[in-house]
Design a protein around this motif. Sequence first.
Motif, PDB file in Angstrom:
ATOM      1  N   UNK A   1      30.833  45.131  46.079  1.00  0.00           N
ATOM      2  CA  UNK A   1      30.310  44.936  44.726  1.00  0.00           C
ATOM      3  C   UNK A   1      31.187  44.081  43.825  1.00  0.00           C
TER       4      UNK A   1
ATOM      5  N   UNK B   1      35.303  41.743  43.307  1.00  0.00           N
ATOM      6  CA  UNK B   1      36.594  41.194  43.727  1.00  0.00           C
ATOM      7  C   UNK B   1      36.449  40.075  44.754  1.00  0.00           C
TER       8      UNK B   1
ATOM      9  N   UNK C   1      34.298  41.374  38.645  1.00  0.00           N
ATOM     10  CA  UNK C   1      35.768  41.383  38.639  1.00  0.00           C
ATOM     11  C   UNK C   1      36.318  40.127  39.300  1.00  0.00           C
TER      12      UNK C   1
ATOM     13  N   UNK D   1      42.728  53.504  46.579  1.00  0.00           N
ATOM     14  CA  UNK D   1      42.290  52.420  45.698  1.00  0.00           C
ATOM     15  C   UNK D   1      41.897  53.012  44.345  1.00  0.00           C
TER      16      UNK D   1
ATOM     17  N   UNK E   1      59.321  36.047  33.901  1.00  0.00           N
ATOM     18  CA  UNK E   1      58.408  36.569  34.913  1.00  0.00           C
ATOM     19  C   UNK E   1      59.098  37.781  35.551  1.00  0.00           C
TER      20      UNK E   1
ATOM     21  N   UNK F   1      48.033  40.253  42.112  1.00  0.00           N
ATOM     22  CA  UNK F   1      47.162  39.098  41.911  1.00  0.00           C
ATOM     23  C   UNK F   1      46.543  39.263  40.539  1.00  0.00           C
ATOM     24  N   UNK F   2      46.906  38.392  39.574  1.00  0.00           N
ATOM     25  CA  UNK F   2      46.434  38.600  38.208  1.00  0.00           C
ATOM     26  C   UNK F   2      44.913  38.765  38.137  1.00  0.00           C
ATOM     27  N   UNK F   3      44.498  39.711  37.333  1.00  0.00           N
ATOM     28  CA  UNK F   3      43.080  40.031  37.092  1.00  0.00           C
ATOM     29  C   UNK F   3      42.357  40.513  38.358  1.00  0.00           C
ATOM     30  N   UNK F   4      43.078  40.743  39.458  1.00  0.00           N
ATOM     31  CA  UNK F   4      42.443  41.222  40.686  1.00  0.00           C
ATOM     32  C   UNK F   4      42.993  42.567  41.110  1.00  0.00           C
ATOM     33  N   UNK F   5      44.248  42.583  41.499  1.00  0.00           N
ATOM     34  CA  UNK F   5      44.784  43.855  41.985  1.00  0.00           C
ATOM     35  C   UNK F   5      46.299  43.914  41.898  1.00  0.00           C
TER      36      UNK F   5
ATOM     37  N   UNK G   1      46.522  50.764  45.689  1.00  0.00           N
ATOM     38  CA  UNK G   1      45.987  49.469  45.248  1.00  0.00           C
ATOM     39  C   UNK G   1      45.210  49.716  43.961  1.00  0.00           C
TER      40      UNK G   1
ATOM     41  N   UNK H   1      42.742  48.166  41.500  1.00  0.00           N
ATOM     42  CA  UNK H   1      41.813  47.025  41.396  1.00  0.00           C
ATOM     43  C   UNK H   1      41.341  46.905  39.952  1.00  0.00           C
ATOM     44  N   UNK H   2      41.390  45.699  39.428  1.00  0.00           N
ATOM     45  CA  UNK H   2      41.004  45.476  38.043  1.00  0.00           C
ATOM     46  C   UNK H   2      39.489  45.360  37.981  1.00  0.00           C
ATOM     47  N   UNK H   3      38.873  46.257  37.250  1.00  0.00           N
ATOM     48  CA  UNK H   3      37.408  46.270  37.129  1.00  0.00           C
ATOM     49  C   UNK H   3      37.074  46.336  35.634  1.00  0.00           C
ATOM     50  N   UNK H   4      36.910  45.198  34.978  1.00  0.00           N
ATOM     51  CA  UNK H   4      36.708  45.220  33.524  1.00  0.00           C
ATOM     52  C   UNK H   4      35.380  45.855  33.101  1.00  0.00           C
ATOM     53  N   UNK H   5      34.396  45.791  33.954  1.00  0.00           N
ATOM     54  CA  UNK H   5      33.089  46.335  33.577  1.00  0.00           C
ATOM     55  C   UNK H   5      33.016  47.808  33.948  1.00  0.00           C
TER      56      UNK H   5
ATOM     57  N   UNK I   1      30.422  48.569  36.527  1.00  0.00           N
ATOM     58  CA  UNK I   1      30.788  48.215  37.893  1.00  0.00           C
ATOM     59  C   UNK I   1      31.835  49.161  38.459  1.00  0.00           C
TER      60      UNK I   1
ATOM     61  N   UNK J   1      31.447  50.882  41.939  1.00  0.00           N
ATOM     62  CA  UNK J   1      32.450  50.816  43.001  1.00  0.00           C
ATOM     63  C   UNK J   1      32.803  52.194  43.531  1.00  0.00           C
TER      64      UNK J   1
END
Lengths: 314, 530
Positions: A156, A158, A261, B33, B188, B205-209, B230, B232-236, B239, B243
């Motif tokens: 869904x 990434x 995402x 996750x 950094x 990984x920016x904006x990912x995980x 892990x 995981x970036x999920x802004x919504x 969603x 997930x």
Amino acid sequence: MLALVPLVWLVLTLSFVVLQAAPGTYADAIDNPRLSPAGRAAARSHFGLDRPPLAQYGSWLKAALSGDLGTSFMYRKPVARVIAEALPPTMVLGGAGLAITLGLGLALALASTRRPHGWADRVISVLSLGVSGVPSFWLAGMLILVFSIGLGWLPPSHMRSTDAAGLGAVSRAIDAARHLLLPALCLGLVGAAGTARYLRAALLDVRASRYLLAARARGLSESRLLWVHALRPALLPVVTLIGLSLPILVSGSVVVETVFSWPGMGQVAFNAARARDVPLVLGATLVGAVAVILGNLVADLLYAVVDPRARRPS
Amino acid sequence: MKPTAPLVLAAALLAAACGPSGGREAAPAETLVIGLAADLSSWNPYLAGDAHDEEILALVYPSLAVEQPDYQLHPPTFAPSLAASWEHSEDGLSLTFHLREDAVWSDGVPVSAEDLVFSWQVQSSEELGWAWGDITDAITRVEAVDARTVRYEFNRRYPYQLMDVNDGPIVPAHAWRGIPLEQWQDTDWLPRVLAAGPYRPAGHTPQQEIVLEANPGAAAGHGPRIPRLVFRIVPSSTNLVNQLLAGSVHLAGGVAPADAARLQAAAGIDLTVFADRSYTHVCWNLARPPFDDPRLRRALAMAVDREALIEVVYDGFALLSLGPVLSSMWAFNGALEPVPFEPAAAARLLAEAGWQDRDGDGVLDRDGAPLAFELLAPAESDTRQDVVLMIERDLARIGVTVTPRFVEWGALQARMDAGDFDAFVNRWVEPTQIDLAGIWHSVLPGEPSFNYGRYANPEVDRLLAEVDAAPDFAAQKPLLDRIQELIVADQPYLFLVENTRLVAHSSRLRGADINAASIFFNIREWELAP
């Protein structure tokens, strides 16, 4: 091309003015009442927010002219680096979306015009019309509901699985493709529906033209008629669409990137605008402005390829 | 190529990519996750932003002690962590910690007293401007007595000394001291992170995980059972729920009440609900008429059906808010009476204050002016917008006109700071340290403060000063009780609800004690069943 530089400068200057006119600044977010006055002043000074807007603009412009887009307030990284990280995912997604827009749009238009007003044409027309009016957030939700939760076929969100790093090259490519499919479909389907409708109408017009009738009378095969003589002139409206779609290749889609995402430019620019991260907004605007100009340029060049009349000196 | 061939090709490609092998990412049991709404803002705890950042970084950096979620009946207690033990001096002006012998950073260097001295220097530096720097205000000196013993000296005796010391993150002096503080904002930090907590960074990984792996340097026999986390970036938020349902996320630290029923009905997902130490309220602008009249503020409170608000907006996942201290805290005054929902009595009180419908237009008026105001809420919060709409409906019934105004957060903050508002809906997250002065002490005009509504009660100011000077919690409690009575009587806020936090997680997660202290409270003991 040099004439475009003042245009880009104007866009950036207007963006700066709009940001200054908007209520709230990044300083509001970092002005923590828990800090001492000296601590607050130090924080403002670090981001250059203690200087008048004109001075901030002047410094930014001077640095930008030497290739330095400044440091993002919120990411605390050089703007160029933030953009360099966000641009490739956006281009991959935008490219796949554009491929679907063009490929699927073309396929649907060809299927439609094979037997105009036949059942396939009617079904495709109704579906295209329906999909054209669908907002992308709804379409995204439906795709996830059906393909991820319902059928369990596709992830869904990434760009890759959590265990992708341990996969072989081929498995990793398949994993990336599976992650790309739903957002690309979401981005490309609406465009494909539009492309199909434009192309269908153009193809039907061309098929009815006298030069095609003459070609058919000369005994050319149907496939040669279509691919060589009918498609090229019918692609003219699609060229405009390509030109208009190019900016989204680099500026991204906030909705699709947020729902899936996907770490692209759309999210970066949206978050930067919300946080009043002036250097990052200006950096993202610069990329977008250049893309719009290049998109128009590419469209003009493609016109010349598709339409010999455009190559004629006036 | 026939015209239909592209369609067939596209369908074939789709089928090949979808394959029955599945979109359910089969995360191995050694990887947990976790869904996150926003990316980590910095790997340096002194630059990181919100509570979610703190929760992640607390897995990486050590803390002297672990605050326990037992603050309902008494102030929170602490369990040893990096500090094996600690003791106060007899005069209560110093606190000495004895560090564990086996604590090391992930580069093998022992965690030492010098790290604590350096961390205090960072905390109190005005150059860096750490957001919580004021916790060091009472600390006059930090001294490394020896490599494993550190002593904090205070300018006064007060009950939160241990909490203040423990709230400051501990960072590696040997690795970070060489980086000038003025360069910290632009550094950094990921390559410079040294861990001494249960996990260490393994990728971002920016904006990912964000990937964390078990820290081999964690004390022997005390490392985590799940080797890899892990995030995981999920802004919504929608969603994030998707997930969880699709099985690609095992844990979501905050889901909306509206999603609770869907998650509870799903097989393989458990929901943990607890009071999250935050309350939602309406802040009136007391510097602006008519909100300077306490009768009017009380009447408005009596006209809002907060039970209905809890049912409709929060799907039942909220508690009635009674005052400035959360009912789950030891300092809460249990004798406080809730403001009743009595619209008729509210109308009478407003009439007493001079507000009546004299022109028959259905809106109360006084001296020719209607009782109407603008109620602000952040455009980013659906919940707070729903709250505004419910209040608008309730107050319309007694003849008060509310104009809802949803503005973007940055614009709202600017208006709050400038005092340019009638009222706004806000949410405060309360630390376990009871600190009422930050919000309720009077302020001078133009002085930055969390007291946006400019509440001023000299009696409350006096009592707050007494609380500050009180040597222990027992002495503070009666003062805090009285302050709560005064504030509730004044109604500078319309106290709406105390929020809950809904944590959804896979049923495969075993042994997790998820609570308000941290959702990762006992993460070392967590297991993920296959």
